[in-house]
Design a protein around this motif. Structure first.
Motif, PDB file in Angstrom:
ATOM      1  N   PHE A  93      58.822   4.733  12.495  1.00 57.36           N
ATOM      2  CA  PHE A  93      57.815   4.082  11.647  1.00 57.36           C
ATOM      3  C   PHE A  93      56.979   3.118  12.353  1.00 57.36           C
ATOM      4  N   TYR A  94      57.585   2.393  13.342  1.00 55.70           N
ATOM      5  CA  TYR A  94      56.984   1.142  14.131  1.00 55.70           C
ATOM      6  C   TYR A  94      56.735   1.790  15.671  1.00 55.70           C
ATOM      7  N   GLU A  95      56.579   3.133  15.600  1.00 57.87           N
ATOM      8  CA  GLU A  95      56.089   3.616  17.084  1.00 57.87           C
ATOM      9  C   GLU A  95      54.973   2.863  17.703  1.00 57.87           C
ATOM     10  N   ASP A 126      64.173  -6.025  18.243  1.00 61.46           N
ATOM     11  CA  ASP A 126      64.660  -6.749  16.966  1.00 61.46           C
ATOM     12  C   ASP A 126      64.090  -6.249  15.893  1.00 61.46           C
ATOM     13  N   LEU A 127      62.825  -5.780  16.128  1.00 63.26           N
ATOM     14  CA  LEU A 127      61.868  -5.357  14.655  1.00 63.26           C
ATOM     15  C   LEU A 127      62.815  -4.238  14.085  1.00 63.26           C
ATOM     16  N   CYS A 128      63.041  -3.141  14.693  1.00 58.42           N
ATOM     17  CA  CYS A 128      63.594  -1.967  14.536  1.00 58.42           C
ATOM     18  C   CYS A 128      65.081  -2.235  14.051  1.00 58.42           C
ATOM     19  N   ILE A 175      51.837 -13.741  -0.542  1.00 59.13           N
ATOM     20  CA  ILE A 175      53.270 -13.399  -0.496  1.00 59.13           C
ATOM     21  C   ILE A 175      54.091 -14.289   0.613  1.00 59.13           C
ATOM     22  N   ARG A 176      53.439 -13.931   1.823  1.00 58.00           N
ATOM     23  CA  ARG A 176      54.333 -14.449   3.110  1.00 58.00           C
ATOM     24  C   ARG A 176      54.405 -16.032   3.049  1.00 58.00           C
ATOM     25  N   LYS A 177      53.253 -16.797   2.616  1.00 54.84           N
ATOM     26  CA  LYS A 177      53.512 -18.161   2.550  1.00 54.84           C
ATOM     27  C   LYS A 177      54.578 -18.782   1.524  1.00 54.84           C
ATOM     28  N   ILE A 187      58.677  -3.971   0.818  1.00 59.57           N
ATOM     29  CA  ILE A 187      59.527  -5.222   0.343  1.00 59.57           C
ATOM     30  C   ILE A 187      60.670  -5.306   1.546  1.00 59.57           C
ATOM     31  N   LYS A 188      60.635  -6.023   2.354  1.00 56.28           N
ATOM     32  CA  LYS A 188      61.608  -5.824   3.675  1.00 56.28           C
ATOM     33  C   LYS A 188      62.846  -6.503   3.289  1.00 56.28           C
ATOM     34  N   PRO A 189      63.971  -6.245   4.088  1.00 54.48           N
ATOM     35  CA  PRO A 189      65.397  -6.441   3.443  1.00 54.48           C
ATOM     36  C   PRO A 189      65.841  -7.894   3.313  1.00 54.48           C
ATOM     37  N   SER A 191      60.241 -16.196   8.411  1.00 56.09           N
ATOM     38  CA  SER A 191      59.917 -16.230   9.922  1.00 56.09           C
ATOM     39  C   SER A 191      58.834 -15.024  10.267  1.00 56.09           C
ATOM     40  N   ILE A 192      58.276 -14.924  11.366  1.00 54.57           N
ATOM     41  CA  ILE A 192      57.427 -13.631  11.642  1.00 54.57           C
ATOM     42  C   ILE A 192      58.203 -12.482  11.603  1.00 54.57           C
ATOM     43  N   ASP A 193      59.603 -12.502  12.084  1.00 54.63           N
ATOM     44  CA  ASP A 193      60.294 -11.329  11.837  1.00 54.63           C
ATOM     45  C   ASP A 193      60.739 -10.944  10.435  1.00 54.63           C
ATOM     46  N   LYS A 194      61.320 -11.963   9.705  1.00 52.62           N
ATOM     47  CA  LYS A 194      61.612 -11.816   8.329  1.00 52.62           C
ATOM     48  C   LYS A 194      60.593 -12.230   7.629  1.00 52.62           C
ATOM     49  N   ASN A 195      59.501 -11.509   7.592  1.00 55.57           N
ATOM     50  CA  ASN A 195      58.154 -12.044   6.679  1.00 55.57           C
ATOM     51  C   ASN A 195      57.996 -11.173   5.641  1.00 55.57           C
ATOM     52  N   SER A 196      58.966 -10.632   5.021  1.00 56.55           N
ATOM     53  CA  SER A 196      59.248 -10.162   3.580  1.00 56.55           C
ATOM     54  C   SER A 196      58.334  -8.932   3.141  1.00 56.55           C
ATOM     55  N   VAL A 197      57.142  -8.822   3.611  1.00 57.74           N
ATOM     56  CA  VAL A 197      56.398  -7.517   3.252  1.00 57.74           C
ATOM     57  C   VAL A 197      55.893  -7.040   4.621  1.00 57.74           C
ATOM     58  N   HIS A 198      55.503  -5.601   4.426  1.00 57.71           N
ATOM     59  CA  HIS A 198      54.794  -4.926   5.360  1.00 57.71           C
ATOM     60  C   HIS A 198      53.536  -4.197   4.477  1.00 57.71           C
ATOM     61  N   GLY A 199      52.490  -4.104   5.270  1.00 55.38           N
ATOM     62  CA  GLY A 199      51.419  -3.340   4.295  1.00 55.38           C
ATOM     63  C   GLY A 199      50.786  -2.735   5.384  1.00 55.38           C
ATOM     64  N   PRO A 212      57.716  -6.722  23.003  1.00 52.56           N
ATOM     65  CA  PRO A 212      59.118  -7.303  23.413  1.00 52.56           C
ATOM     66  C   PRO A 212      59.617  -7.221  22.165  1.00 52.56           C
ATOM     67  N   PHE A 213      59.119  -7.464  21.089  1.00 53.64           N
ATOM     68  CA  PHE A 213      59.976  -7.609  19.749  1.00 53.64           C
ATOM     69  C   PHE A 213      60.257  -6.403  19.216  1.00 53.64           C
ATOM     70  N   PHE A 214      60.038  -5.059  19.739  1.00 61.62           N
ATOM     71  CA  PHE A 214      60.300  -3.818  19.101  1.00 61.62           C
ATOM     72  C   PHE A 214      61.879  -3.682  18.974  1.00 61.62           C
TER      73      PHE A 214
HETATM   74  P1  CMP Z   1      54.678  -5.904  10.050  1.00 62.94           P
HETATM   75  O1  CMP Z   1      53.339  -6.023   9.467  1.00 62.94           O
HETATM   76  O2  CMP Z   1      55.921  -5.079   9.145  1.00 62.94           O
HETATM   77  O3  CMP Z   1      54.277  -5.239  11.587  1.00 62.94           O
HETATM   78  C1  CMP Z   1      55.195  -5.308  12.545  1.00 62.94           C
HETATM   79  C2  CMP Z   1      56.091  -6.427  12.479  1.00 62.94           C
HETATM   80  O4  CMP Z   1      56.584  -6.971  13.711  1.00 62.94           O
HETATM   81  C3  CMP Z   1      55.117  -7.489  11.881  1.00 62.94           C
HETATM   82  O5  CMP Z   1      55.040  -7.293  10.358  1.00 62.94           O
HETATM   83  C4  CMP Z   1      56.326  -9.018  12.185  1.00 62.94           C
HETATM   84  O6  CMP Z   1      57.495  -8.878  10.996  1.00 62.94           O
HETATM   85  C5  CMP Z   1      56.923  -8.325  13.374  1.00 62.94           C
HETATM   86  N1  CMP Z   1      56.634  -9.201  14.687  1.00 62.94           N
HETATM   87  C6  CMP Z   1      57.592  -9.871  15.249  1.00 62.94           C
HETATM   88  N2  CMP Z   1      56.942 -10.537  16.107  1.00 62.94           N
HETATM   89  C7  CMP Z   1      55.622 -10.269  16.294  1.00 62.94           C
HETATM   90  C8  CMP Z   1      54.445 -10.707  17.076  1.00 62.94           C
HETATM   91  N3  CMP Z   1      54.682 -11.366  17.991  1.00 62.94           N
HETATM   92  N4  CMP Z   1      53.495 -10.375  16.673  1.00 62.94           N
HETATM   93  C9  CMP Z   1      53.130  -9.299  15.582  1.00 62.94           C
HETATM   94  N5  CMP Z   1      54.507  -8.893  14.738  1.00 62.94           N
HETATM   95  C10 CMP Z   1      55.408  -9.181  15.032  1.00 62.94           C
END
Ligand code: CMP
Length: 134
Positions: free
Chosen positions: A48-50, A60-62, A101-103, A8-10, A108-116, A56-58
């Motif tokens: 975790f996200y290696e 910002d994601l981290c 959950i994400r709906k 459950i993301k920040p 946003s795609i960055d602040k998408n609330s959950v990871h699985g 390009p979003f690495f």
């Molecule tokens: P998550 O399932 O945690 O895995 C990687 C995360 O990168 C993803 O959720 C998104 O929050 C984030 N992300 C940002 N931009 C993108 C993108 N263009 N494609 C996929 N994931 C992205």
């Protein structure tokens, strides 16, 4: 019984959505096997996200995932990996189906609330990263 890692993301923790999200897991037959609230540092986030390190979003994601506390959960159940992914919905909330959950909660795609975890190999690696010392 299969296990998967959920985060459950920040953005969701900040908006006090932990209980609402856990209720969705439990009411869909997933059992909480382990759970902790943790504020990870940038180095842990990069590990975790290696697999996304060349994207390009690495950065910002981290930065985002280490910006505040998150809740790490080991979910257990039949077909837990796919079930969790179905409950989460598409990565981009604008593409997520109604009722996911994400709906419902993602910003946003960055602040998408959950990871699985997306596979049994990822689940094993991610569970070990978050819970190996427990
Ligand atoms: P998550 O399932 O945690 O895995 C990687 C995360 O990168 C993803 O959720 C998104 O929050 C984030 N992300 C940002 N931009 C993108 C993108 N263009 N494609 C996929 N994931 C992205």
């Amino acid at each position: 019984m299969e296990k998967t890692l959920s985060l459950i993301k920040p953005d969701a923790v900040e908006r006090n959505l932990i209980g609402k999200i856990i209720t969705i897991f439990e009411s869909n037959g997933l059992v909480i096997n382990k759970m902790k609230k943790i504020h990870i540092d940038l180095k842990f986030a990069q590990k975790f996200y290696e697999m996304h390190s060349s994207r390009p979003f690495f950065n910002d994601l981290c930065n985002y995932i280490s910006s505040g506390p998150l809740v790490a959960i080991v979910l257990e159940g039949d077909n837990a990996i796919q079930k969790n992914r179905d409950l989460m919905g598409a990565t981009n909330p604008s593409e997520a189906k109604e009722g996911t959950i994400r709906k419902m909660f993602a910003i946003s795609i960055d602040k998408n609330s959950v990871h699985g975890s997306d596979s049994s190999e990822s689940a094993k690696r991610e569970i070990e990263l978050f819970f190996e010392q427990d």
